[in-house]
Design an enzyme around this catalytic site. Sequence first.
Site, PDB file in Angstrom:
ATOM      1  N   SER A 293      -7.370  -4.726  -4.558  1.00 30.33           N
ATOM      2  CA  SER A 293      -6.135  -5.492  -4.818  1.00 30.33           C
ATOM      3  C   SER A 293      -5.412  -5.910  -3.545  1.00 30.33           C
ATOM      4  CB  SER A 293      -5.234  -4.679  -5.736  1.00 30.33           C
ATOM      5  OG  SER A 293      -5.929  -4.430  -6.927  1.00 30.33           O
TER       6      SER A 293
ATOM      7  N   ASP B 284      -6.358  -6.687  -9.145  1.00 32.66           N
ATOM      8  CA  ASP B 284      -5.745  -5.971 -10.283  1.00 32.66           C
ATOM      9  C   ASP B 284      -5.056  -6.919 -11.267  1.00 32.66           C
ATOM     10  OD1 ASP B 284      -3.756  -6.528  -8.435  1.00 32.66           O
ATOM     11  OD2 ASP B 284      -2.958  -4.488  -8.309  1.00 32.66           O
TER      12      ASP B 284
ATOM     13  N   ARG C 288      -5.791 -10.860   4.465  1.00 37.10           N
ATOM     14  CA  ARG C 288      -4.957  -9.984   5.286  1.00 37.10           C
ATOM     15  C   ARG C 288      -4.609  -8.752   4.472  1.00 37.10           C
ATOM     16  NH1 ARG C 288      -1.819 -13.674   2.965  1.00 37.10           N
ATOM     17  NH2 ARG C 288      -2.651 -15.245   4.352  1.00 37.10           N
TER      18      ARG C 288
HETATM   19  C1  GLC Z   1      -0.357  -7.096  -3.194  1.00 37.88           C
HETATM   20  C2  GLC Z   1      -1.802  -7.560  -3.038  1.00 37.88           C
HETATM   21  C3  GLC Z   1      -2.312  -8.171  -4.321  1.00 37.88           C
HETATM   22  C4  GLC Z   1      -2.080  -7.225  -5.484  1.00 37.88           C
HETATM   23  C5  GLC Z   1      -0.632  -6.784  -5.545  1.00 37.88           C
HETATM   24  C6  GLC Z   1      -0.392  -5.769  -6.645  1.00 37.88           C
HETATM   25  O1  GLC Z   1       0.423  -8.214  -3.404  1.00 37.88           O
HETATM   26  O2  GLC Z   1      -1.897  -8.493  -1.972  1.00 37.88           O
HETATM   27  O3  GLC Z   1      -3.682  -8.479  -4.224  1.00 37.88           O
HETATM   28  O4  GLC Z   1      -2.426  -7.867  -6.678  1.00 37.88           O
HETATM   29  O5  GLC Z   1      -0.251  -6.228  -4.302  1.00 37.88           O
HETATM   30  O6  GLC Z   1      -1.167  -4.645  -6.476  1.00 37.88           O
END
Ligand code: GLC
Length: 494
Positions: free
Chosen positions: A161, A214, A176
């Site tokens: 995520s 996620d 990133r």
């Molecule tokens: C951050 C991550 C993203 C994820 C979110 C919730 O924003 O960059 O990919 O979905 O956290 O976990």
Amino acid sequence: MVGLGPKPPPSRKGTGHLSDIPKDLKKEIENLERLFTVDQTKLKAITKHFVSELDKGLSVEGGSIPMNPTWVMSFPDGYETGTFLALDMGGTNLRVCEITLTDQKSEFDIIQSKYRMPEELKVGQSEELWDYIADCVNQFIETHHDDVSKLDKLPLGFTFSYPATQNYIDEGILQRWTKGFDIAGVEGKNVVPMFEAALAAKGTPIKLAALINDTTGTLIASAYTDTKMKIGCIFGTGCNAAYMENAGSIPKLAHMNLPADMPMAINCEWGAFDNEHKVLPRTPYDIIIDNDSPRPGQQAFEKMIAGLYLGELLRLIMVDLHDNHETHIFANQDISKLRRAYTLDSSFLSAIEEDPWENLQETSELFNEKLGINPTHPELCLVRRAAELIGTRAARLSACGVAAISIKKDYKTCHVGADGSVFNKYPHFKERGAQALKEILDWPDKKDPKEEDPIEILAAEDGSGVGAALIAALTLKRVQAGNLSGILHPENFV
Ligand code: GLC
């Protein structure tokens, strides 16, 4: 709570007796209210800008919001079957699950284990991270299977995520790190070979079928049981959303010549909304959080909303009011514990907002236990109001993202599946978000309070577990059907 008798019902939502509060503290409260309140006009302005930024993210030139195509190209129909592993590498925990999608429509069995993600790993070496993850997966398989050497390679959905570019569903080039992670040598690289190498070194019998976000998992898992689900959101350590787009509306994929009406789930990565700081009402505290983070200038929206930052916002306010303002809260007390960055998490604010006592007894105890501070009653009232303002702002801002996707897609009514610690545990988050959506979208008052809102944000199904398994199943189904875009490298198409 000994001796206080049963808890009284919370008698009020706001801060206790503001009339008891000395003038100087009251002035500070008013100042915080000015800084943290996002009114209807501002919500609408933010949403309008959000809609155009979503479009920009899909364009060839791109924008701040990555709008990552995920190669998840259909909703489940409820008849997916099979046994899958799911690995969830979230911001706080690591979870390994084995999910069996059964013959019964939309039904599944799940076994799972949770592992703590040690803080040192988040800012350590890449090899240590992958090695730890592979260890957890290995341990899980050994615990739940008798003879691992006889095991066929299990297909795995890997919920990674973080923003990742995917040219194929089984790759993820990390754009990133977010959520406080800072591990050298991973940004700009495909994380799948790193993960697979760590598994291979341990001889773990696994075949990665799909790398997912996620939010995409949440969207797919929620749609599995509720066909009105159109958006998947996470309000947890981080904050983000995914929705289903049509390939024809994704100019940056035009070169792939996909059928215009082909569905494609987009992981928005909306945490990066307004990295240019054009519309978000940032306070001096938000600016400190950004400057002191491992990636200054990134995730502007997320840093005002997500669970990782809510406690830090409150901490910065309190330290500021102790050090720099005429009021000097917690005067003559040792605030050394409070001076430690990220010492408070969002559960600290939840507990404050949930304190049912008129004298804020539980908040007082919390300060004592956690920080070694004994606040006066007026100081407790100020802290309570600050927590409310931070929590309310987070809920109201996040509604702008939901409204923006709904406006962009012209969804007049739908369900939004939401997951994450802030959504599930932070008091009043849902109600505050729903109120903000109503203000942005100008819904009339309900005749019956039990009536659903046109766009209703509901607790989601388990996206990183069941969602990941479903996406793995959908991917295998696509392979069998010969629809290989986003799965096979073009040179392998025959
Ligand atoms: C951050 C991550 C993203 C994820 C979110 C919730 O924003 O960059 O990919 O979905 O956290 O976990």
